[in-house]
Design an enzyme around this catalytic site. Structure first.
Site, PDB file in Angstrom:
ATOM      1  N   GLY A 146       2.739  -1.302   4.141  1.00 20.19           N
ATOM      2  CA  GLY A 146       2.635   0.229   3.932  1.00 20.19           C
ATOM      3  C   GLY A 146       4.112   0.937   3.793  1.00 20.19           C
ATOM      4  O   GLY A 146       4.470   0.544   2.670  1.00 20.19           O
ATOM      5  N   GLY A 147       4.275   1.501   4.760  1.00 17.53           N
ATOM      6  CA  GLY A 147       5.659   2.188   4.832  1.00 17.53           C
ATOM      7  C   GLY A 147       6.889   1.401   4.194  1.00 17.53           C
ATOM      8  O   GLY A 147       7.708   1.947   3.075  1.00 17.53           O
ATOM      9  N   GLY A 204       1.922   2.396  10.739  1.00 18.00           N
ATOM     10  CA  GLY A 204       2.752   3.534  10.632  1.00 18.00           C
ATOM     11  C   GLY A 204       3.503   3.990  11.774  1.00 18.00           C
ATOM     12  O   GLY A 204       3.915   5.002  12.021  1.00 18.00           O
ATOM     13  N   SER A 249       2.980  -2.029  10.434  1.00 22.22           N
ATOM     14  CA  SER A 249       4.403  -2.053  10.642  1.00 22.22           C
ATOM     15  C   SER A 249       5.262  -3.180  10.169  1.00 22.22           C
ATOM     16  O   SER A 249       5.971  -3.709  10.887  1.00 22.22           O
ATOM     17  CB  SER A 249       4.798  -1.485  12.054  1.00 22.22           C
ATOM     18  OG  SER A 249       4.386  -0.236  12.299  1.00 22.22           O
ATOM     19  N   GLU A 272      -5.668  -5.228  10.355  1.00 26.40           N
ATOM     20  CA  GLU A 272      -4.677  -3.903  10.716  1.00 26.40           C
ATOM     21  C   GLU A 272      -4.844  -3.364  11.864  1.00 26.40           C
ATOM     22  O   GLU A 272      -5.871  -2.282  11.855  1.00 26.40           O
ATOM     23  CB  GLU A 272      -4.622  -3.311   9.362  1.00 26.40           C
ATOM     24  CG  GLU A 272      -4.421  -3.755   8.150  1.00 26.40           C
ATOM     25  CD  GLU A 272      -3.754  -2.769   7.074  1.00 26.40           C
ATOM     26  OE1 GLU A 272      -2.654  -2.977   6.761  1.00 26.40           O
ATOM     27  OE2 GLU A 272      -3.952  -1.628   7.026  1.00 26.40           O
ATOM     28  N   GLU A 311      -7.199   4.541   7.497  1.00 22.89           N
ATOM     29  CA  GLU A 311      -6.669   6.024   7.290  1.00 22.89           C
ATOM     30  C   GLU A 311      -8.196   6.505   6.580  1.00 22.89           C
ATOM     31  O   GLU A 311      -8.407   7.655   6.643  1.00 22.89           O
ATOM     32  CB  GLU A 311      -5.719   6.111   6.583  1.00 22.89           C
ATOM     33  CG  GLU A 311      -4.258   5.850   7.420  1.00 22.89           C
ATOM     34  CD  GLU A 311      -3.089   5.361   6.538  1.00 22.89           C
ATOM     35  OE1 GLU A 311      -3.238   5.360   5.468  1.00 22.89           O
ATOM     36  OE2 GLU A 311      -2.163   4.897   7.272  1.00 22.89           O
ATOM     37  N   HIS A 346      -9.560   1.026   4.410  1.00 19.92           N
ATOM     38  CA  HIS A 346      -8.402   1.195   5.168  1.00 19.92           C
ATOM     39  C   HIS A 346      -8.610   2.048   6.420  1.00 19.92           C
ATOM     40  O   HIS A 346      -9.486   3.064   6.407  1.00 19.92           O
ATOM     41  CB  HIS A 346      -7.555   1.771   4.206  1.00 19.92           C
ATOM     42  CG  HIS A 346      -5.959   1.807   5.026  1.00 19.92           C
ATOM     43  ND1 HIS A 346      -5.442   2.648   5.814  1.00 19.92           N
ATOM     44  CD2 HIS A 346      -4.906   1.030   4.975  1.00 19.92           C
ATOM     45  CE1 HIS A 346      -4.311   2.343   6.132  1.00 19.92           C
ATOM     46  NE2 HIS A 346      -4.011   1.529   5.338  1.00 19.92           N
ATOM     47  N   ASN A 405       0.808  -1.090   0.001  1.00 22.60           N
ATOM     48  CA  ASN A 405      -0.080   0.011   0.016  1.00 22.60           C
ATOM     49  C   ASN A 405       0.925   1.167   0.028  1.00 22.60           C
ATOM     50  O   ASN A 405       1.619   1.549   0.967  1.00 22.60           O
ATOM     51  CB  ASN A 405      -1.123  -0.041   1.241  1.00 22.60           C
ATOM     52  CG  ASN A 405      -1.950   1.370   1.294  1.00 22.60           C
ATOM     53  OD1 ASN A 405      -1.914   2.137   0.378  1.00 22.60           O
ATOM     54  ND2 ASN A 405      -2.214   1.574   2.474  1.00 22.60           N
ATOM     55  N   TRP A 406       0.908   1.812  -1.244  1.00 16.65           N
ATOM     56  CA  TRP A 406       1.727   3.010  -1.338  1.00 16.65           C
ATOM     57  C   TRP A 406       1.319   4.374  -0.763  1.00 16.65           C
ATOM     58  O   TRP A 406       1.587   5.254  -0.692  1.00 16.65           O
ATOM     59  CB  TRP A 406       2.118   3.441  -2.629  1.00 16.65           C
ATOM     60  CG  TRP A 406       3.067   2.335  -3.321  1.00 16.65           C
ATOM     61  CD1 TRP A 406       3.842   1.402  -2.588  1.00 16.65           C
ATOM     62  CD2 TRP A 406       3.524   2.352  -4.670  1.00 16.65           C
ATOM     63  NE1 TRP A 406       4.604   0.781  -3.332  1.00 16.65           N
ATOM     64  CE2 TRP A 406       4.520   1.000  -4.619  1.00 16.65           C
ATOM     65  CE3 TRP A 406       3.460   2.930  -5.744  1.00 16.65           C
ATOM     66  CZ2 TRP A 406       5.381   0.671  -5.786  1.00 16.65           C
ATOM     67  CZ3 TRP A 406       4.057   2.368  -6.894  1.00 16.65           C
ATOM     68  CH2 TRP A 406       4.951   1.449  -7.116  1.00 16.65           C
ATOM     69  N   LYS A 407      -0.022   4.224  -0.114  1.00 14.22           N
ATOM     70  CA  LYS A 407      -0.819   5.677   0.522  1.00 14.22           C
ATOM     71  C   LYS A 407      -0.630   6.392  -0.681  1.00 14.22           C
ATOM     72  O   LYS A 407      -0.597   6.370  -1.886  1.00 14.22           O
ATOM     73  CB  LYS A 407      -0.473   5.850   1.637  1.00 14.22           C
ATOM     74  CG  LYS A 407      -0.219   4.573   2.416  1.00 14.22           C
ATOM     75  CD  LYS A 407      -0.045   4.759   3.798  1.00 14.22           C
ATOM     76  CE  LYS A 407       0.435   3.665   4.695  1.00 14.22           C
ATOM     77  NZ  LYS A 407      -0.225   3.871   6.204  1.00 14.22           N
TER      78      LYS A 407
END
Ligand code: PEP
Length: 252
Positions: free
Chosen positions: A235-236, A175, A214, A169, A99, A97, A11-13
């Protein structure tokens, strides 16, 4: 029991221009195995979907969007529909998601429409669920997951449950650098599988349930080797081609 193919999603957001996406793939694609397992899915922002689809053609990598509207078309300025994504060659879509739930008021009622709309259009939904820190501390994880799974999948026919990918999640791990322990991930994922089983035994055996929060090259091998954990939504750490390739290779 059917074999579930492991699944690794990036997930590149809201990261990477098309040029940055091109640079990522130029480094990433040569580092991954040309095999059917794990399934590899990259979820770029809308603006680089087409570029990533074109560059991943003839590779094992599939491409998913990060959101969609439930209607096929209409007066919804700024939104994108499932048929529009299919038209581009998109394979799947992240839905719910945390977010989006947190910053854009994405509700379970909207997800109850979005998940079947994605399936109806031929997209693979990657449905995210998970509790926040306060809910975990108050011992409400089970209630939260039960409510989300029941509501978000309410309109999906039992026979199609296996076509959904679920990502557990925990919000406190996204994150933040805090990862759920393998036991916490396994326990929540087992609960989600039981909820699916209460509707369809075959569905529960076949559905892929991922862990996200994470995940990094150093903790991915242990997390994704837990019984019942079918892969990861990253993600990150998926923004770095070498890091994401190392997690993919750990899942081979
Ligand atoms: C995510 O965005 O779904 C996620 C799990 O992020 P991170 O890996 O950065 O915690």
């Amino acid at each position: 029991m059917p074999e579930r193919t492991r699944y690794l999603a990036a997930n590149w957001k809201m990261h990477k221009t098309t040029e940055e996406a091109e640079r990522f793939l130029a480094e990433f694609l040569p580092q991954i195995p040309d095999s059917a397992e794990p399934e590899i899915v990259v979820c770029p922002p809308f603006t680089s979907l087409k570029t990533v689809i074109e560059l991943c053609f003839q590779s094992p990598v599939r491409v998913a969007a990060q959101n969609m509207h439930e209607a096929d078309q209409g007066a919804y300025t700024g939104e994108i529909s499932a048929p529009m994504l299919v038209d581009l060659g998109v394979h799947g879509v992240i839905l719910g998601h945390s977010e989006r739930r947190q910053h854009f008021a994405e509700s379970d009622a909207a997800l109850a429409l979005k998940v079947p709309a994605a399936l109806g259009a031929g997209l693979e939904p990657i449905l995210c669920v998970g509790e926040n820190e306060g809910q975990r501390d108050a011992d409400e994880t089970e209630d939260v997951l039960t409510r989300q799974i029941q509501a978000d999948l309410a309109e999906v026919p039992d026979a199609r449950l296996s076509e959904v990918v679920i990502a557990y999640e925990p919000i406190w791990a996204i994150g933040t650098g805090r990862t759920a322990t393998p036991e916490q991930a396994q326990e929540a994922i087992a609960l989600i599988r039981e909820l699916i089983e209460s509707r369809s035994r075959e569905g529960a055996e076949a559905i892929r349930i991922l862990y996200g929060g994470s995940v990094k090259p150093d903790n991915a091998p242990e997390l994704i080797s837990q019984e019942g954990v079918d892969g990861a939504l990253v993600g990150g750490a998926s923004l770095d081609p070498a890091d994401f390739a190392s997690m993919v290779n750990a899942a081979v």
